[in-house]
Design a protein around this motif. Sequence first.
Motif, mmCIF file in Angstrom:
data_model
loop_
_atom_site.group_PDB
_atom_site.id
_atom_site.type_symbol
_atom_site.label_atom_id
_atom_site.label_comp_id
_atom_site.label_asym_id
_atom_site.label_seq_id
_atom_site.Cartn_x
_atom_site.Cartn_y
_atom_site.Cartn_z
ATOM 1 N N UNK A 54 0.838 -1.206 0.000
ATOM 2 C CA UNK A 54 0.000 0.000 0.000
ATOM 3 C C UNK A 54 0.870 1.253 0.000
ATOM 4 N N UNK A 55 1.892 1.255 0.823
ATOM 5 C CA UNK A 55 2.782 2.419 0.923
ATOM 6 C C UNK A 55 3.506 2.698 -0.384
ATOM 7 N N UNK A 56 4.066 1.657 -0.969
ATOM 8 C CA UNK A 56 4.809 1.813 -2.225
ATOM 9 C C UNK A 56 3.871 2.257 -3.345
ATOM 10 N N UNK A 66 4.140 14.231 -9.083
ATOM 11 C CA UNK A 66 4.944 15.327 -8.551
ATOM 12 C C UNK A 66 6.384 15.223 -9.063
ATOM 13 N N UNK A 67 7.083 16.351 -9.146
ATOM 14 C CA UNK A 67 8.491 16.315 -9.554
ATOM 15 C C UNK A 67 9.323 15.507 -8.545
ATOM 16 N N UNK A 68 10.196 14.662 -9.063
ATOM 17 C CA UNK A 68 11.000 13.768 -8.225
ATOM 18 C C UNK A 68 11.878 14.531 -7.245
ATOM 19 N N UNK A 75 11.250 13.696 1.340
ATOM 20 C CA UNK A 75 11.729 12.466 1.980
ATOM 21 C C UNK A 75 12.931 12.777 2.870
ATOM 22 N N UNK A 76 13.810 13.653 2.421
ATOM 23 C CA UNK A 76 14.975 14.029 3.230
ATOM 24 C C UNK A 76 14.538 14.661 4.541
ATOM 25 N N UNK A 127 6.748 4.900 1.183
ATOM 26 C CA UNK A 127 6.140 5.822 0.225
ATOM 27 C C UNK A 127 7.218 6.658 -0.466
ATOM 28 N N UNK A 128 8.143 7.187 0.330
ATOM 29 C CA UNK A 128 9.208 8.002 -0.239
ATOM 30 C C UNK A 128 10.088 7.223 -1.197
#
Length: 194
Positions: A54-56, A66-68, A75-76, A127-128
């Motif tokens: 689910x997270x992935x 969204x832009x990577x 995420x950082x 997710x990140x």
Amino acid sequence: MDAFLGAAAISFGLVFVGEMGDKSQLMALTFATKYRLRSVILGLVIAIGALIGLSVGVGAVAGNLLPTDWIRLAAAILFIGFGLWGLRGGREEDDDLHVKERRSGLLTVIAAMFLAEFGDKTMIVAMGLGSSYNPWAVWLGGTAGMLAADLLAVFAGAWVARRIPEKVIRYVSSGLFLVIGVLLGVEAVTALAD
């Protein structure tokens, strides 16, 4: 194939380290004392596979929208936040989750593990990673990492608790999250500046 294995290895490592000393390990240890080992292991596999999947999935969809570089920067910030959160000490609010014995140990393990970890740092990490790397590799590595950490608790939790202080585990885990967060942040800021 190298990128797939690299993403799986990164996911395994981050999730494994992030789960060390987490409530899911305590729950897995408790379940192993109440239910048959086969039910506990199967329940962990099902709950963790579903949760990481689910997270992935959410991360991969967000990664396409969204832009990577912005996702990498978010995420950082999350990794740095997890590192600082781990350094704060104390107990998480739901570490004392007690599950009463029910008819089916398997269903109890699945439901309790999924609900206890829903929205936890492991889910956010997956997710990140899912937004930046191959989702299948992240699912495989993340599931294996969380399962390995929880099985470690099942099979060796008592030994670790007697010999390695919780503070050491917490500080090592927090330090790794901080280092990874800083590295991701530098990479994201550099890419955004270009």
